[in-house]
Scaffold this motif. Structure first.
Motif, PDB file in Angstrom:
ATOM      1  N   VAL A 197       0.910  -1.361  -0.403  1.00 15.24           N
ATOM      2  CA  VAL A 197      -0.231  -0.035   0.087  1.00 15.24           C
ATOM      3  C   VAL A 197       1.303   1.073  -0.510  1.00 15.24           C
ATOM      4  O   VAL A 197       0.307   2.369  -1.220  1.00 15.24           O
ATOM      5  N   LYS A 215       2.213   2.474  -3.515  1.00 18.07           N
ATOM      6  CA  LYS A 215       1.361   2.047  -4.256  1.00 18.07           C
ATOM      7  C   LYS A 215       1.048   3.736  -4.315  1.00 18.07           C
ATOM      8  O   LYS A 215       1.078   5.137  -4.962  1.00 18.07           O
ATOM      9  N   MET A 263      -6.815  10.827  -6.164  1.00 20.14           N
ATOM     10  CA  MET A 263      -6.842   8.957  -6.564  1.00 20.14           C
ATOM     11  C   MET A 263      -7.607   9.850  -8.374  1.00 20.14           C
ATOM     12  O   MET A 263      -8.182   9.085  -8.860  1.00 20.14           O
ATOM     13  N   LEU A 273     -11.778   8.763   1.359  1.00 18.16           N
ATOM     14  CA  LEU A 273     -10.881   7.394   0.467  1.00 18.16           C
ATOM     15  C   LEU A 273     -11.855   6.212   1.592  1.00 18.16           C
ATOM     16  O   LEU A 273     -11.520   4.600   1.356  1.00 18.16           O
ATOM     17  N   PHE A 305      -7.335  -1.482   4.465  1.00 19.38           N
ATOM     18  CA  PHE A 305      -7.895  -0.236   2.787  1.00 19.38           C
ATOM     19  C   PHE A 305      -7.031  -1.180   1.764  1.00 19.38           C
ATOM     20  O   PHE A 305      -7.220  -1.238   0.444  1.00 19.38           O
ATOM     21  N   TRP A 306      -5.992  -1.745   2.088  1.00 22.55           N
ATOM     22  CA  TRP A 306      -5.559  -3.087   0.688  1.00 22.55           C
ATOM     23  C   TRP A 306      -6.073  -3.643   0.140  1.00 22.55           C
ATOM     24  O   TRP A 306      -7.041  -3.747  -0.852  1.00 22.55           O
ATOM     25  N   TRP A 341      -9.495  -2.054  -1.177  1.00 23.44           N
ATOM     26  CA  TRP A 341      -8.419  -1.643  -2.342  1.00 23.44           C
ATOM     27  C   TRP A 341      -8.713  -2.412  -4.027  1.00 23.44           C
ATOM     28  O   TRP A 341      -8.980  -2.353  -5.017  1.00 23.44           O
ATOM     29  N   LYS A 342      -8.161  -3.958  -3.141  1.00 27.69           N
ATOM     30  CA  LYS A 342      -8.502  -4.487  -4.236  1.00 27.69           C
ATOM     31  C   LYS A 342      -9.745  -5.349  -5.221  1.00 27.69           C
ATOM     32  O   LYS A 342     -10.164  -5.834  -5.725  1.00 27.69           O
ATOM     33  N   THR A 371      -8.620   1.140  -8.344  1.00 28.94           N
ATOM     34  CA  THR A 371      -8.278   2.245  -8.311  1.00 28.94           C
ATOM     35  C   THR A 371      -9.114   3.171  -8.719  1.00 28.94           C
ATOM     36  O   THR A 371      -9.614   4.129  -8.395  1.00 28.94           O
ATOM     37  N   LEU A 398     -12.262   3.825  -6.386  1.00 27.59           N
ATOM     38  CA  LEU A 398     -11.462   4.616  -5.847  1.00 27.59           C
ATOM     39  C   LEU A 398     -11.499   6.225  -6.011  1.00 27.59           C
ATOM     40  O   LEU A 398     -12.338   6.710  -5.316  1.00 27.59           O
TER      41      LEU A 398
END
Length: 502
Positions: free
Chosen positions: A139, A142, A291, A316, A374-375, A378-379, A383, A386
């Protein structure tokens, strides 16, 4: 059959077998989880339910029976305690909770939190938290890429944006005066740091906590939109030099708490380069705009910063708390600044690559795996997902601002730059009064009464505050994708309904 062994007693305590009744514990968990799902998840995010069930502190003390006693309570009573705790808590995942810089409930992040709470790891070494150290690293890398540090960087997740800002001050000081770690404050010249009048209060707290002193935080004026004025910043740098002090860092804000303003980062970076200052960007709130390809211009120049604080638990929706502190550095600066080399944790002769034992970069020992949720989120949404959340929130803020301009009795404080929509409500009794001290004294008294009424009704929550010489105004924050246009209309209708008689 396994033969029974005689009991082993030590100091009068029987040590044979576990004392926890596994079946009883499993039964309690099976009974508790449906309560959590029904009351804290489904009902708490249902727009038809209340945002809060207001009780005064004394009433709530009686309702909750807070006293801790010698004996324990039966499971049915404990389950009722769970129901009561949920019932009387503010439902921050509710679509009409607009009170803070976090809101909503993401299901993937929530499951991530369930997992980390159940496993209960601590992120100091790979041996005790392998999955969570690797997800944190992924994370951070990225986020560093999104900031625009093409040569990479380093980072750590911290327990709050205030702590991230404290990290920034400490690392900047160490960068300028590395002897401080060993010799302490007595070996230093007088240090001066800079921040705008709109910055978060944690900057002053960091200066106090780290021994720099709040008098050595030079406050830079902001323009009428809440942005630091670069020319005034450079004047204050020169002032510090003329006084014989050592200017060492500036805190620039990307997304101020009240107005949602973004400091001019490119111009601030130019001044930092001219005067050899560490540039920290507090993007705890505004970092989410990175983002969005459409809105990342708000943080133009952030790639020139030496450090950045960014809280994914805000825009987020990663869930409290999720706060990254990152540095544009590849020389192990965080490690050098904070390491204590505890031999019982960070042995150098372990059987795996000890570079993954990242805990010594932190000022903490025990540290929660805040990046995992968060990971996982996000998965799940990517992106692109988000980005869509950020762009929808800003579009919703624009809709609300336009509606405010159409309605009698509502007045924008300023056009929103982010999702902070600041406005006054002026009741019918004041609408024919000329602007002046008496008018604004009366307007100042409106928001607190409306806020009290909405809390006691439980219909919604929106914050208010005075600001500088401005009378109390409402600060509407838009984050959650659960929020609809209808909720924006409801907000304005409800404020009018609650305040029209004032």
């Amino acid at each position: 059959q396994i033969p029974l062994r005689p009991p082993v007693l030590v100091d009068g305590v029987t040590l044979n077998g576990p004392t926890l009744d596994i079946r009883e514990a499993e039964s309690f968990l099976r009974d508790a989880m449906p309560i959590i799902m029904e009351e804290a998840v489904w009902k708490a995010t249902d727009v038809k339910e209340k945002v809060c069930e207001w009780r005064s502190p004394e009433q709530l003390k009686d309702l909750l029976d807070l006293e801790l006693r010698e004996g324990g309570e039966a499971h049915p009573q404990i389950l009722q305690r769970c129901r009561d705790a949920i019932r009387y808590s503010v439902k921050t995942g509710h679509p009409r909770f607009f009170n803070q810089l976090y809101a909503g409930m993401d299901p993937y992040s929530l499951v991530g939190r369930f997992i980390t709470e159940a496993i209960n790891p601590s992120l100091y070494t790979y041996e005790v938290a392998p999955v969570f150290l690797l997800t944190e690293e992924a994370v951070l890398q990225k986020m560093i890429e999104i900031i625009g540090w093409q040569e990479g960087g380093d980072g750590i997740f911290s327990p709050g944006g205030s702590v991230s800002n404290m990290y920034a001050v400490n690392v900047a000081r160490y960068h300028h005066c590395p002897d401080v770690k060993v010799l302490g404050l007595s070996a230093l010249p007088r240090l001066v740091m800079f921040t705008s009048q709109e910055c978060h209060y944690s900057v002053a707290k960091a200066a106090a906590f780290l021994g720099i002193g709040t008098n050595n935080v030079y406050v830079i004026p902001s323009d009428k939109r809440g942005k630091m004025i670069p020319a005034e910043f450079e004047k204050q740098v020169q002032r510090a030099k003329d006084e014989g002090a050592l200017p060492f860092m500036v805190n620039a804000t990307a997304g101020t708490t009240v107005l949602g303003a973004f400091d001019p980062l490119e111009e601030i970076a130019d001044i930092c380069e001219r005067h050899n200052l560490w540039m920290h960007v507090d993007a705890c709130w505004g970092g989410g705009a990175l983002m969005s390809k459409k809105h990342r211009y708000l943080l133009q120049g952030i790639h020139r910063a030496n450090s950045v604080a960014w809280n994914p638990h805000k825009m987020l929706m990663a869930g409290l708390q999720c706060c990254a502190f990152m540095v544009r550095d590849k020389t192990n600066l965080l490690q050098r600044c904070h390491s204590a080399q505890a031999s019982y944790l960070f042995q150098q002769d372990k059987f795996y690559d000890v570079s993954y034992d990242t805990g010594d970069k932190s000022i903490q020992c025990s540290r929660k795996p805040d990046a995992f949720k968060f990971w996982l989120m996000w998965k799940a949404i990517g992106t692109k997902g988000l980005e869509e959340r950020v762009e929808r929130a800003l579009a919703m803020a624009r809709y609300l601002a336009e509606e405010i301009k159409k309605r009698d009795g509502f007045r924008l404080v300023m056009e929103p730059e982010y999702t902070n929509v600041c406005f006054w409500y002026i009741p019918p009794s004041l609408r024919d009064m000329a602007d002046g001290p008496e008018f604004w004294r009366n307007v100042h008294a409106v928001a607190p009464v409306v806020k009290e009424r909405m809390m006691k009704k439980g219909s919604m929550m929106v914050g208010y505050q005075p600001h500088g010489d401005k009378a109390n105004f409402f600060r509407q924050i838009i984050i959650s994708p659960q929020v609809s246009r209808e909720d924006m209309d409801f907000l304005l209708d409800q404020i009018h309904s609650l305040g029209m008689d004032l």
